[in-house]
Design an enzyme around this catalytic site. Sequence first.
Site, mmCIF file in Angstrom:
data_model
loop_
_atom_site.group_PDB
_atom_site.id
_atom_site.type_symbol
_atom_site.label_atom_id
_atom_site.label_comp_id
_atom_site.label_asym_id
_atom_site.label_seq_id
_atom_site.Cartn_x
_atom_site.Cartn_y
_atom_site.Cartn_z
ATOM 1 N NE ARG A 184 -0.403 -0.334 4.988
ATOM 2 C CZ ARG A 184 -1.000 -0.712 6.110
ATOM 3 N NH1 ARG A 184 -2.247 -1.087 6.086
ATOM 4 N NH2 ARG A 184 -0.366 -0.705 7.249
ATOM 5 N NE ARG A 238 2.890 -4.492 7.497
ATOM 6 C CZ ARG A 238 3.703 -3.552 7.962
ATOM 7 N NH1 ARG A 238 3.458 -2.288 7.725
ATOM 8 N NH2 ARG A 238 4.773 -3.872 8.664
ATOM 9 C CG ASN A 257 10.703 -4.675 6.674
ATOM 10 O OD1 ASN A 257 11.763 -5.209 6.354
ATOM 11 N ND2 ASN A 257 10.628 -3.448 7.163
ATOM 12 C CG HIS A 310 9.157 0.821 4.400
ATOM 13 N ND1 HIS A 310 8.301 -0.248 4.399
ATOM 14 C CD2 HIS A 310 10.402 0.294 4.380
ATOM 15 C CE1 HIS A 310 8.992 -1.371 4.379
ATOM 16 N NE2 HIS A 310 10.275 -1.072 4.376
ATOM 17 C CB SER A 311 4.920 5.485 2.465
ATOM 18 O OG SER A 311 3.744 6.170 2.767
ATOM 19 C CE1 TYR A 364 7.127 -1.665 13.954
ATOM 20 C CE2 TYR A 364 6.444 0.607 13.763
ATOM 21 C CZ TYR A 364 6.607 -0.638 13.203
ATOM 22 O OH TYR A 364 6.261 -0.847 11.901
ATOM 23 C CD GLU A 386 8.434 4.037 7.513
ATOM 24 O OE1 GLU A 386 7.501 4.397 6.770
ATOM 25 O OE2 GLU A 386 8.520 2.899 8.006
#
Length: 428
Positions: A184, A238, A257, A310-311, A364, A386
């Site tokens: 996504r 995802r 991931n 990533h986003s 995280y 990101e």
Amino acid sequence: MVLKIFALFLLIFVQTSFGKYEQYQGYTVYGVVIRNQDDINFIQRLQSELDLDIWRAGMPGARHADIMVGPKQREMFVKHLHAQGMEYYIREGNVASKIKNFDEDLIKWTKSRQNVEVYNKYARVAEIDAYMERLAREYPNIAKVVTAGLSFEGRPVKYLKISTTNFEDPSKPIYFMDATMHAREWVTTPVALYTMHRLVESLRDEDRDLRDNVDWIILPVYNPDGYEYSHTDERMWRASRSFNPEIHEECRGVDLNRNFDIFFMEINASSNPCSSLYAGPYPFSEIENRHARDILHSHLDRIQIYLNIHSYGSYILYGFDNATLPANVAQIHTVGAAMGAHIDGSKLPNMYDYLIGNSRFVLYPASGTSQDYAQDIGVPFSFTLELPDMNEYGFLVPPQYIPQINSETWAGIAESARLASIFYRARR
Ligand SMILES: *[C@@H]1O[C@H](CO)[C@@H](O)[C@H](O)[C@H]1NC(C)=O
Ligand SMILES: CC(=O)N[C@H]1CO[C@H](CO)[C@@H](O)[C@@H]1O
């Protein structure tokens, strides 16, 4: 008869397009204020308990968490937040209509413009592959398309190699970047394509060093099955699209991931095949990850930077997720911070500054990530990037922002390539 068939078609069309949004009916995105590490841990526990979809993890004092919650989990979710004394608000009241609006705007935008470059829109895999093939055809001395292998569903996974010396000069470092590992996160692929464009088609004098002194491996659609599926069926998909009826009769896909062979399943990944954080049955069960692993290992002596794009959230992160910092952390942080500063220097006003640091502490802890794997096998600079969501769009960044994200991110990529090259030469 003809009318009947037409009516049937119409019915099918209406049903599928209806279904596409219906699955997000009643879904809400909550903004949650994160005060400290306890809150982050609390949200992580809630995530596995209620199977929440965390869009952005948040950071104390800097970023709120964005969490998508289904209608069935909502009551429990809010109750838990109250018990923990956490502040929250509704960021997106109805995900279904949000996605529908995004699609409608996208169609309008596409119709109102002609010949939008492939790196300035949300192109599909076929068009992306055709772009790489064209670059290789028109610039045979510097660009070459390689098929890493097939995806689970049989799509070729293609990447572009860019080199003025046919990848034969050992004095040059290699910069390896990939995008759309998570289906996504559409806005990541344009950045990879724009990097090709700037290096191959539209090199500026001030960037000549980047093409002459660095070799590039650019994998623009890491997870083509998931990416196509997020276009046709489920916008918020995802994972990969792998399927093994012996593991689960219905649920598909593995979080790519979480599936690398590092700290596998040790830190807060899911063993539930229906979770969007499912780590898979064993490390490297996913063919898409085996392709990336093969690229990393076949050029390990020269890959100086690995950038896993990533986003979203505006972060630049590095290892390790077990709370141990890599031995060269000072250099890693220097390169990451310079990348972030260069992006910040060309971003739009009122956008978040990039945050740079160890992924476990900034974001995280996660296990089985490609960032940690690459760092562990010896890539000196391994980052998760990101991209920004332009402050409020989440994964649904309007295409109007793509050129901005491309050019500001390129500023960071270029700087990271230069700095990493200096460290590469110093190492020899
Ligand atoms: C964390 O992982 C790294 C990389 O594999 C390793 O070198 C380090 O010893 C680990 N730290 C702990 C506390 O296990
Ligand atoms: C940091 C974090 O969220 N850790 C959690 C990982 O999962 C275990 C078991 O579910 C929790 O106890 C930890 O708090």
